[in-house]
Design a protein around this motif. Structure first.
Motif, PDB file in Angstrom:
ATOM      1  N   GLU A 286       0.842  -1.186   0.000  1.00 63.17           N
ATOM      2  CA  GLU A 286       0.000   0.000   0.000  1.00 63.17           C
ATOM      3  C   GLU A 286       0.878   1.236   0.000  1.00 63.17           C
ATOM      4  OE1 GLU A 286      -3.019   0.080   2.986  1.00 63.17           O
ATOM      5  OE2 GLU A 286      -3.396  -2.060   2.801  1.00 63.17           O
ATOM      6  N   LEU A 287       0.306   2.381  -0.379  1.00 61.80           N
ATOM      7  CA  LEU A 287       1.079   3.618  -0.470  1.00 61.80           C
ATOM      8  C   LEU A 287       1.718   4.012   0.849  1.00 61.80           C
ATOM      9  CD1 LEU A 287      -1.100   5.848  -2.800  1.00 61.80           C
ATOM     10  CD2 LEU A 287       1.100   4.780  -3.296  1.00 61.80           C
ATOM     11  N   GLY A 288       1.052   3.834   1.970  1.00 62.13           N
ATOM     12  CA  GLY A 288       1.578   4.263   3.260  1.00 62.13           C
ATOM     13  C   GLY A 288       2.478   3.261   3.946  1.00 62.13           C
ATOM     14  N   ALA A 289       2.715   2.114   3.324  1.00 55.59           N
ATOM     15  CA  ALA A 289       3.520   1.068   3.956  1.00 55.59           C
ATOM     16  C   ALA A 289       5.003   1.412   3.919  1.00 55.59           C
ATOM     17  CB  ALA A 289       3.286  -0.262   3.242  1.00 55.59           C
ATOM     18  N   PHE A 290       5.726   0.924   4.913  1.00 59.03           N
ATOM     19  CA  PHE A 290       7.183   1.095   4.938  1.00 59.03           C
ATOM     20  C   PHE A 290       7.797   0.203   3.865  1.00 59.03           C
ATOM     21  CE2 PHE A 290       8.115   2.666   9.501  1.00 59.03           C
ATOM     22  CZ  PHE A 290       7.038   3.535   9.443  1.00 59.03           C
ATOM     23  N   ARG A 291       8.930   0.632   3.302  1.00 59.59           N
ATOM     24  CA  ARG A 291       9.636  -0.136   2.288  1.00 59.59           C
ATOM     25  C   ARG A 291      11.025  -0.501   2.810  1.00 59.59           C
ATOM     26  NH1 ARG A 291       5.331   1.019   0.210  1.00 59.59           N
ATOM     27  NH2 ARG A 291       4.807   1.589  -1.897  1.00 59.59           N
ATOM     28  N   THR A 292      11.472  -1.704   2.513  1.00 58.97           N
ATOM     29  CA  THR A 292      12.853  -2.070   2.824  1.00 58.97           C
ATOM     30  C   THR A 292      13.733  -1.458   1.740  1.00 58.97           C
ATOM     31  OG1 THR A 292      12.813  -4.091   1.511  1.00 58.97           O
ATOM     32  CG2 THR A 292      12.123  -4.279   3.834  1.00 58.97           C
ATOM     33  N   ILE A 293      15.033  -1.478   1.960  1.00 58.14           N
ATOM     34  CA  ILE A 293      15.942  -0.899   0.969  1.00 58.14           C
ATOM     35  C   ILE A 293      15.853  -1.668  -0.350  1.00 58.14           C
ATOM     36  CG2 ILE A 293      17.981  -2.213   1.688  1.00 58.14           C
ATOM     37  CD1 ILE A 293      19.578   0.449   1.203  1.00 58.14           C
ATOM     38  N   GLY A 294      15.662  -2.974  -0.276  1.00 59.37           N
ATOM     39  CA  GLY A 294      15.528  -3.780  -1.487  1.00 59.37           C
ATOM     40  C   GLY A 294      14.261  -3.446  -2.260  1.00 59.37           C
ATOM     41  N   GLU A 295      13.154  -3.283  -1.529  1.00 60.73           N
ATOM     42  CA  GLU A 295      11.890  -2.944  -2.186  1.00 60.73           C
ATOM     43  C   GLU A 295      11.957  -1.565  -2.834  1.00 60.73           C
ATOM     44  OE1 GLU A 295       8.895  -5.435   0.779  1.00 60.73           O
ATOM     45  OE2 GLU A 295       9.421  -3.355   1.245  1.00 60.73           O
ATOM     46  N   LEU A 296      12.529  -0.600  -2.118  1.00 56.71           N
ATOM     47  CA  LEU A 296      12.641   0.752  -2.656  1.00 56.71           C
ATOM     48  C   LEU A 296      13.588   0.765  -3.851  1.00 56.71           C
ATOM     49  CD1 LEU A 296      11.743   3.681  -2.351  1.00 56.71           C
ATOM     50  CD2 LEU A 296      13.694   4.033  -0.838  1.00 56.71           C
ATOM     51  N   SER A 297      14.655   0.003  -3.756  1.00 56.04           N
ATOM     52  CA  SER A 297      15.618  -0.091  -4.843  1.00 56.04           C
ATOM     53  C   SER A 297      14.943  -0.599  -6.120  1.00 56.04           C
ATOM     54  CB  SER A 297      16.757  -1.020  -4.434  1.00 56.04           C
ATOM     55  OG  SER A 297      17.618  -1.259  -5.512  1.00 56.04           O
TER      56      SER A 297
ATOM     57  N   GLU B  74      11.651  -0.658  -6.752  1.00 53.66           N
ATOM     58  CA  GLU B  74      10.549   0.230  -7.125  1.00 53.66           C
ATOM     59  C   GLU B  74      11.039   1.448  -7.911  1.00 53.66           C
ATOM     60  OE1 GLU B  74       7.435   3.101  -4.740  1.00 53.66           O
ATOM     61  OE2 GLU B  74       7.915   1.158  -3.848  1.00 53.66           O
ATOM     62  N   LEU B  75      12.159   2.032  -7.491  1.00 58.43           N
ATOM     63  CA  LEU B  75      12.648   3.262  -8.114  1.00 58.43           C
ATOM     64  C   LEU B  75      13.827   3.026  -9.064  1.00 58.43           C
ATOM     65  CD1 LEU B  75      12.457   5.662  -5.043  1.00 58.43           C
ATOM     66  CD2 LEU B  75      10.752   5.283  -6.841  1.00 58.43           C
ATOM     67  N   ASN B  76      14.257   1.766  -9.189  1.00 58.04           N
ATOM     68  CA  ASN B  76      15.391   1.408 -10.042  1.00 58.04           C
ATOM     69  C   ASN B  76      16.656   2.179  -9.641  1.00 58.04           C
ATOM     70  OD1 ASN B  76      16.574  -0.126 -12.051  1.00 58.04           O
ATOM     71  ND2 ASN B  76      16.160   1.381 -13.638  1.00 58.04           N
ATOM     72  N   ILE B  77      16.919   2.188  -8.335  1.00 59.69           N
ATOM     73  CA  ILE B  77      18.121   2.814  -7.781  1.00 59.69           C
ATOM     74  C   ILE B  77      18.835   1.738  -6.974  1.00 59.69           C
ATOM     75  CG2 ILE B  77      19.009   4.608  -6.241  1.00 59.69           C
ATOM     76  CD1 ILE B  77      16.381   6.138  -6.757  1.00 59.69           C
TER      77      ILE B  77
END
Length: 128
Positions: free
Chosen positions: A4-15, A17-20
């Motif tokens: 969900e939009l308000g959920a916390f993201r791990t570094i792997g998930e954010l990586s 999701e944003l291709n970083i």
């Protein structure tokens, strides 16, 4: 599976999701004091929704608008001092915040303008 939009993201998930790459995210944490995800057991990072927005802004500034890290720091610092300055357009029906004396909206020269200046200086140096 998407969070969900308000959920916390791990570094792997954010990586993903944003291709970083994760090492870039960790580097940005060192360079930008405003970016401070929660660290849980084992130093696992959890990015809050506001952290995700900061990462998106840093990425846009550095990789799309051509800011240096120092320039991006200044931009983020000025945004923290002036919270009414948002990067999105006003929402329909919203009332703009006004003050007695509005500050000028100076964003500096564009990348194209800077390249033009560089080319003119290079040409002038070649003929000097």
């Amino acid at each position: 599976m998407t969070k969900e939009l308000g959920a916390f993201r791990t570094i792997g998930e954010l990586s993903k999701e944003l291709n970083i790459k994760p090492h870039i995210l960790r580097y940005w944490e060192d360079q930008f004091a405003v970016l401070a995800p929660l660290k849980r057991a084992g130093s696992r990072r959890h990015y809050r929704p506001e952290d995700v927005e900061i990462v998106k802004t840093i990425n846009r500034l550095l990789n799309e608008e051509g800011y240096t890290i120092k320039g991006a720091r200044k931009f983020l610092a000025s945004r923290r001092r002036r919270p009414e300055m948002v990067e999105d357009a006003p929402q329909p029906g919203s009332v703009p915040v006004s003050s007695a004396e509005p500050e000028p909206d100076y964003r500096g020269p564009s990348i194209a303008e800077l390249k033009s200046i560089r080319d003119r200086l290079s040409h002038a140096l070649d003929h000097a």
